[in-house]
Design a protein around this motif. Structure first.
Motif, PDB file in Angstrom:
ATOM      1  N   GLY A  50       0.826  -1.003  -0.060  1.00  0.00           N
ATOM      2  CA  GLY A  50      -0.024   0.181  -0.016  1.00  0.00           C
ATOM      3  C   GLY A  50       0.785   1.251  -0.029  1.00  0.00           C
ATOM      4  O   GLY A  50       0.281   2.376   0.431  1.00  0.00           O
ATOM      5  N   GLU A  51       1.973   1.486  -0.477  1.00  0.00           N
ATOM      6  CA  GLU A  51       2.984   2.440  -0.521  1.00  0.00           C
ATOM      7  C   GLU A  51       2.277   3.596  -1.254  1.00  0.00           C
ATOM      8  O   GLU A  51       2.536   4.752  -0.978  1.00  0.00           O
ATOM      9  CB  GLU A  51       4.239   2.127  -0.781  1.00  0.00           C
ATOM     10  N   ALA A  52       1.563   3.091  -2.317  1.00  0.00           N
ATOM     11  CA  ALA A  52       1.053   4.241  -3.165  1.00  0.00           C
ATOM     12  C   ALA A  52      -0.148   5.013  -2.503  1.00  0.00           C
ATOM     13  O   ALA A  52      -0.100   6.163  -2.624  1.00  0.00           O
ATOM     14  CB  ALA A  52       0.501   3.494  -4.638  1.00  0.00           C
ATOM     15  N   ALA A  53      -0.970   4.320  -1.869  1.00  0.00           N
ATOM     16  CA  ALA A  53      -1.906   4.912  -0.934  1.00  0.00           C
ATOM     17  C   ALA A  53      -1.481   5.876  -0.036  1.00  0.00           C
ATOM     18  O   ALA A  53      -1.931   6.812   0.457  1.00  0.00           O
ATOM     19  CB  ALA A  53      -2.974   3.903  -0.609  1.00  0.00           C
ATOM     20  N   ALA A  54      -0.321   5.329   0.787  1.00  0.00           N
ATOM     21  CA  ALA A  54       0.458   5.961   1.562  1.00  0.00           C
ATOM     22  C   ALA A  54       0.878   7.337   1.140  1.00  0.00           C
ATOM     23  O   ALA A  54       1.050   8.297   2.137  1.00  0.00           O
ATOM     24  CB  ALA A  54       1.555   5.346   2.487  1.00  0.00           C
ATOM     25  N   ALA A  55       1.163   7.569   0.057  1.00  0.00           N
ATOM     26  CA  ALA A  55       1.724   8.736  -0.479  1.00  0.00           C
ATOM     27  C   ALA A  55       0.755   9.744  -0.728  1.00  0.00           C
ATOM     28  O   ALA A  55       1.009  11.267  -0.879  1.00  0.00           O
ATOM     29  CB  ALA A  55       2.598   8.761  -1.991  1.00  0.00           C
ATOM     30  N   ASP A  56      -0.709   9.638  -0.621  1.00  0.00           N
ATOM     31  CA  ASP A  56      -1.658  10.578  -0.699  1.00  0.00           C
ATOM     32  C   ASP A  56      -2.593  10.578   0.592  1.00  0.00           C
ATOM     33  O   ASP A  56      -2.088   9.921   1.465  1.00  0.00           O
ATOM     34  CB  ASP A  56      -2.385  10.322  -2.050  1.00  0.00           C
ATOM     35  N   GLY A  57      -3.432  11.389   0.553  1.00  0.00           N
ATOM     36  CA  GLY A  57      -4.423  11.503   1.734  1.00  0.00           C
ATOM     37  C   GLY A  57      -3.849  12.747   2.723  1.00  0.00           C
ATOM     38  O   GLY A  57      -2.856  13.095   2.419  1.00  0.00           O
ATOM     39  N   PRO A  58      -4.352  12.619   3.796  1.00  0.00           N
ATOM     40  CA  PRO A  58      -4.050  13.200   5.094  1.00  0.00           C
ATOM     41  C   PRO A  58      -2.610  13.071   5.358  1.00  0.00           C
ATOM     42  O   PRO A  58      -1.968  11.712   5.622  1.00  0.00           O
ATOM     43  CB  PRO A  58      -4.782  12.662   6.203  1.00  0.00           C
ATOM     44  N   GLN A  59      -1.845  14.079   5.626  1.00  0.00           N
ATOM     45  CA  GLN A  59      -0.553  13.992   6.092  1.00  0.00           C
ATOM     46  C   GLN A  59      -0.094  14.149   7.642  1.00  0.00           C
ATOM     47  O   GLN A  59       0.789  14.008   8.189  1.00  0.00           O
ATOM     48  CB  GLN A  59       0.327  14.814   5.260  1.00  0.00           C
ATOM     49  N   GLU A  60      -1.220  14.718   8.418  1.00  0.00           N
ATOM     50  CA  GLU A  60      -1.046  15.214   9.939  1.00  0.00           C
ATOM     51  C   GLU A  60      -2.622  14.995  10.320  1.00  0.00           C
ATOM     52  O   GLU A  60      -3.530  15.277   9.668  1.00  0.00           O
ATOM     53  CB  GLU A  60      -0.432  16.404   9.913  1.00  0.00           C
ATOM     54  N   CYS A  61      -2.613  15.242  11.705  1.00  0.00           N
ATOM     55  CA  CYS A  61      -3.798  15.169  12.421  1.00  0.00           C
ATOM     56  C   CYS A  61      -4.806  16.249  11.693  1.00  0.00           C
ATOM     57  O   CYS A  61      -6.180  15.848  11.349  1.00  0.00           O
ATOM     58  CB  CYS A  61      -3.660  15.197  13.886  1.00  0.00           C
ATOM     59  N   ARG A  62      -4.554  17.362  11.699  1.00  0.00           N
ATOM     60  CA  ARG A  62      -5.450  18.595  11.227  1.00  0.00           C
ATOM     61  C   ARG A  62      -5.980  18.314   9.810  1.00  0.00           C
ATOM     62  O   ARG A  62      -7.115  18.507   9.544  1.00  0.00           O
ATOM     63  CB  ARG A  62      -4.669  19.867  11.026  1.00  0.00           C
ATOM     64  N   LEU A  64      -7.351  15.476   8.879  1.00  0.00           N
ATOM     65  CA  LEU A  64      -8.310  14.456   9.101  1.00  0.00           C
ATOM     66  C   LEU A  64      -9.841  15.119   9.202  1.00  0.00           C
ATOM     67  O   LEU A  64     -10.819  14.429   8.902  1.00  0.00           O
ATOM     68  CB  LEU A  64      -8.167  13.379  10.246  1.00  0.00           C
ATOM     69  N   TYR A  65      -9.659  16.432   9.857  1.00  0.00           N
ATOM     70  CA  TYR A  65     -11.101  16.847  10.386  1.00  0.00           C
ATOM     71  C   TYR A  65     -11.729  17.983   9.360  1.00  0.00           C
ATOM     72  O   TYR A  65     -11.039  18.979   9.226  1.00  0.00           O
ATOM     73  CB  TYR A  65     -10.872  17.386  11.871  1.00  0.00           C
ATOM     74  N   PRO A  66     -13.018  17.907   8.992  1.00  0.00           N
ATOM     75  CA  PRO A  66     -13.664  18.981   8.350  1.00  0.00           C
ATOM     76  C   PRO A  66     -13.647  19.870   9.470  1.00  0.00           C
ATOM     77  O   PRO A  66     -13.596  19.942  10.642  1.00  0.00           O
ATOM     78  CB  PRO A  66     -15.001  18.367   8.077  1.00  0.00           C
ATOM     79  N   GLU A  67     -13.744  21.416   9.143  1.00  0.00           N
ATOM     80  CA  GLU A  67     -13.925  22.563   9.829  1.00  0.00           C
ATOM     81  C   GLU A  67     -14.988  22.480  11.027  1.00  0.00           C
ATOM     82  O   GLU A  67     -14.425  22.419  12.427  1.00  0.00           O
ATOM     83  CB  GLU A  67     -13.978  23.698   9.212  1.00  0.00           C
ATOM     84  N   ARG A 185     -16.781  10.474   9.458  1.00  0.00           N
ATOM     85  CA  ARG A 185     -16.124  11.844   9.072  1.00  0.00           C
ATOM     86  C   ARG A 185     -14.472  11.453   8.574  1.00  0.00           C
ATOM     87  O   ARG A 185     -13.970  11.971   7.883  1.00  0.00           O
ATOM     88  CB  ARG A 185     -16.495  13.081   9.814  1.00  0.00           C
ATOM     89  N   VAL A 186     -13.883  10.937   9.681  1.00  0.00           N
ATOM     90  CA  VAL A 186     -12.533  10.790   9.515  1.00  0.00           C
ATOM     91  C   VAL A 186     -12.207   9.895   8.416  1.00  0.00           C
ATOM     92  O   VAL A 186     -11.330   9.753   7.682  1.00  0.00           O
ATOM     93  CB  VAL A 186     -11.823  10.122  10.933  1.00  0.00           C
ATOM     94  N   GLY A 187     -12.952   8.608   8.414  1.00  0.00           N
ATOM     95  CA  GLY A 187     -12.984   7.695   7.356  1.00  0.00           C
ATOM     96  C   GLY A 187     -12.944   8.184   5.985  1.00  0.00           C
ATOM     97  O   GLY A 187     -12.439   8.114   4.975  1.00  0.00           O
ATOM     98  N   ASN A 188     -14.007   9.323   5.835  1.00  0.00           N
ATOM     99  CA  ASN A 188     -14.139   9.780   4.470  1.00  0.00           C
ATOM    100  C   ASN A 188     -13.025  10.506   4.259  1.00  0.00           C
ATOM    101  O   ASN A 188     -12.682  10.641   2.886  1.00  0.00           O
ATOM    102  CB  ASN A 188     -15.432  10.738   4.530  1.00  0.00           C
ATOM    103  N   ALA A 189     -12.323  11.234   5.344  1.00  0.00           N
ATOM    104  CA  ALA A 189     -11.109  12.137   4.711  1.00  0.00           C
ATOM    105  C   ALA A 189     -10.130  11.284   4.271  1.00  0.00           C
ATOM    106  O   ALA A 189      -9.329  11.680   3.644  1.00  0.00           O
ATOM    107  CB  ALA A 189     -10.917  12.919   6.027  1.00  0.00           C
ATOM    108  N   VAL A 190      -9.959  10.152   4.971  1.00  0.00           N
ATOM    109  CA  VAL A 190      -8.943   9.221   4.399  1.00  0.00           C
ATOM    110  C   VAL A 190      -9.006   8.504   2.962  1.00  0.00           C
ATOM    111  O   VAL A 190      -8.188   8.541   2.188  1.00  0.00           O
ATOM    112  CB  VAL A 190      -8.629   8.031   5.620  1.00  0.00           C
ATOM    113  N   PHE A 191     -10.343   8.129   2.956  1.00  0.00           N
ATOM    114  CA  PHE A 191     -10.566   7.368   1.597  1.00  0.00           C
ATOM    115  C   PHE A 191     -11.078   8.165   0.499  1.00  0.00           C
ATOM    116  O   PHE A 191     -10.931   7.491  -0.662  1.00  0.00           O
ATOM    117  CB  PHE A 191     -11.621   6.196   2.035  1.00  0.00           C
ATOM    118  N   THR A 192     -11.601   9.490   0.688  1.00  0.00           N
ATOM    119  CA  THR A 192     -11.934  10.182  -0.324  1.00  0.00           C
ATOM    120  C   THR A 192     -10.673  10.846  -1.176  1.00  0.00           C
ATOM    121  O   THR A 192     -10.779  11.483  -2.151  1.00  0.00           O
ATOM    122  CB  THR A 192     -13.215  11.007  -0.200  1.00  0.00           C
TER     123      THR A 192
END
Length: 195
Positions: A50-62, A64-67, A185-192
């Motif tokens: 899964g290294e390709a998936a690890a390269a994208d998506g959230p990079q830090e805690c902030r 992960l969270y919608p406003e 909401r957190v799952g959506n941030a990671v998977f979308t």
């Protein structure tokens, strides 16, 4: 061979050499763009796990969270956030050890209400199906949501979720503190992101 009137051979050579020089400079300038473009298209290749998936998506805690969720968490009484690379917090210890997610980051929230730990990482692309077959025996219910599998369990004040698929992993353990739709909401941030 007859020459055409009004043409200067020396001038034609100078213009030809200048044009060749301009083309050479343009070629040199495009090399970084081509290599960047190939990287974006996957031309650099991705390793296993899964290294390709690890390269994208959230990079830090902030990330992960919608406003609205960020404000809810940040301004809860006694709220404190720590980011680390700690292993996932879960009662499904055997699964976590077997899948060995490559942790990108773990967000650990504490407040007067309770605590929340969320881990984002990379796993093998078959992690979702492994979780779906292993976790129901431990009291989790699992269902597929497109390319990802969501497994959840509630035991008293403890709510756990594990989502895996496409090389991505996100797990959350909420102890007594349950912000509205936190896990989804957190799952959506990671998977979308990056799709």
């Amino acid at each position: 061979m007859a020459r055409i009137g009004g043409r200067n051979v020396v001038f034609a050579w100078i213009v030809g050499v200048l044009c060749a020089g301009v083309i050479g400079v343009l070629a040199v300038l495009t090399v970084p763009l081509v290599s960047t473009g190939m990287g974006l298209l996957g031309g650099s290749g991705a390793g296993a796990g899964g290294e390709a998936a690890a390269a994208d998506g959230p990079q830090e805690c902030r990330d992960l969270y919608p406003e609205a969720l960020w404000v809810t968490l940040q301004y809860a009484p006694g709220a404190k956030l720590e980011q680390s690379q700690d292993a996932p917090v879960s009662t499904a210890v055997a699964l976590v050890e077997a899948l060995a997610p490559e942790v990108r980051f773990t967000c650990s929230w504490t407040s007067d209400a309770g605590s929340i730990s969320t881990t984002v990482g990379a796993v093998g692309t078959d992690a979702g199906s492994i979780a779906a077959s292993a976790l129901p025996a431990q009291g989790f219910t699992c269902d597929e949501r497109g390319a990802r599998t969501l497994c959840s369990r509630t035991a008293g004040d403890l709510v756990e979720t594990i989502e895996a698929g496409g090389g991505r992993w996100v797990s959350t353990s909420q102890s007594a503190w349950h912000p509205e739709q936190y896990a989804s909401r957190v799952g959506n941030a990671v998977f979308t992101s990056g799709d």
